[in-house]
Enzyme design. Structure first.
Site: not given
Lengths: 202, 202
Positions: A100-102
């Site tokens: 998820v995300c970075t």
């Protein structure tokens, strides 16, 4: 029953981790959740409050699903070989590896995304892309599926991706039941990304 | 800087707690987050994984905002006077008291919602309503605001309500910035509740 190993590191983003775990955790008979970190005990999030690791990366891989959140802490963890090794080893045998995300910056530095399509947080896109020069980074996607790797856009997108992976494993109807139970309006089209434009990526 | 006390009890629902804390936690200069429980240390969620309490209810109230999640554990906590007393005392001085999902059953049993409008999880509506016969329970609302009490519908609705309370304190533009940063499509109309119909309440 599939075993889910969710990675904790200092400065992880709360919703990156607990949004997906909520969606999986609703299906108590199908998924067993574990929080994995370098050491057992509390690990502080980017927001300050802490989650509690019940398993360590030294206790091995062997999870059916791994989940790697993003957060400010990824800036340091991209140089943490213990974490990157755990990701590389775990993803070899996992049915699905989710970031998820970075969190996809950690996947990229672990080398597992080379030759794959992937996405990430739209506000940190340039930095994440630098972590994986041989990854085909997708600028506009709610999440991207490539072989066993699912990578989502920022924070909230993790919940949409997780419902997507539940649909892959248990059918769309089950994913919709989870969304209804959590009173969540599922953004189920992985190619529709309203935030790429907001952040100037398209 | 406002201090936020978020209550932990065994069997709390992960996203009820961490969705709102994500939204508040993005504004690091405005909100300091604390996890409050009867005892310090790990507290297992309804989904199994644990968060770590850094403050105890015995250390007192004095929070500017309190947040009470729902979850399967509320069925037991409605009879836990230590928790109910903390809610009652804390809400007297708090600027805002927030509950998510069946967390409003704890608010009701603490007596703080008497004479107020409130809502809750749509799948557990009847049980929650029984906990507060002098509360005006709203069958269709994403969240309800009544004096300093904000009560949300199930699980995901907590994030929408929290963006709403951020808008009350810091303006709508700030709430929209938080939603954009977390790549979250904010359901900002508190009276629009798509799930009341799904669960047969209207």
């Amino acid at each position: 029953m599939r075993r889910v190993g969710a990675l904790l590191f200092p400065g992880f983003e709360l919703l990156d981790l607990f949004g997906p775990l909520e969606m999986l955790g609703v299906l108590k008979d199908d998924f067993q959740l574990k929080l994995v970190a370098e050491r057992p005990g509390p690990v502080a999030s980017s927001q300050g409050v802490a989650a509690n690791a019940d398993t360590t990366i030294g206790q091995g891989a062997g999870f059916d699903i791994i989940l790697v959140p993003g957060g400010a802490g990824t800036r340091r963890e991209v140089d943490n070989n213990a974490i990157l090794d755990w990701i590389a080893r775990s993803s070899e045998t996992a049915e699905y590896s989710l970031s998820v995300c970075t969190g996809s910056a950690l996947f990229a530095r672990a080398g597992i995304l080379d030759g794959h399509r992937a996405t990430t947080n739209k506000a940190a896109f340039a930095w994440v892309a630098e972590q994986g020069p041989r990854v085909e980074w997708v600028r506009q996607a709610r999440w991207v599926e490539s072989a066993t790797f699912l990578t989502s856009s920022g924070v909230s997108a993790g919940m949409d991706m997780t419902l997507g992976v539940i649909a892959l494993m248990h059918g769309r109807e089950t994913a919709e039941k989870v969304a209804t139970w959590t009173e969540y309006t599922w953004h189920s089209d992985k190619d529709d990304d309203p935030f790429a434009r907001v952040h100037g990526l398209v």
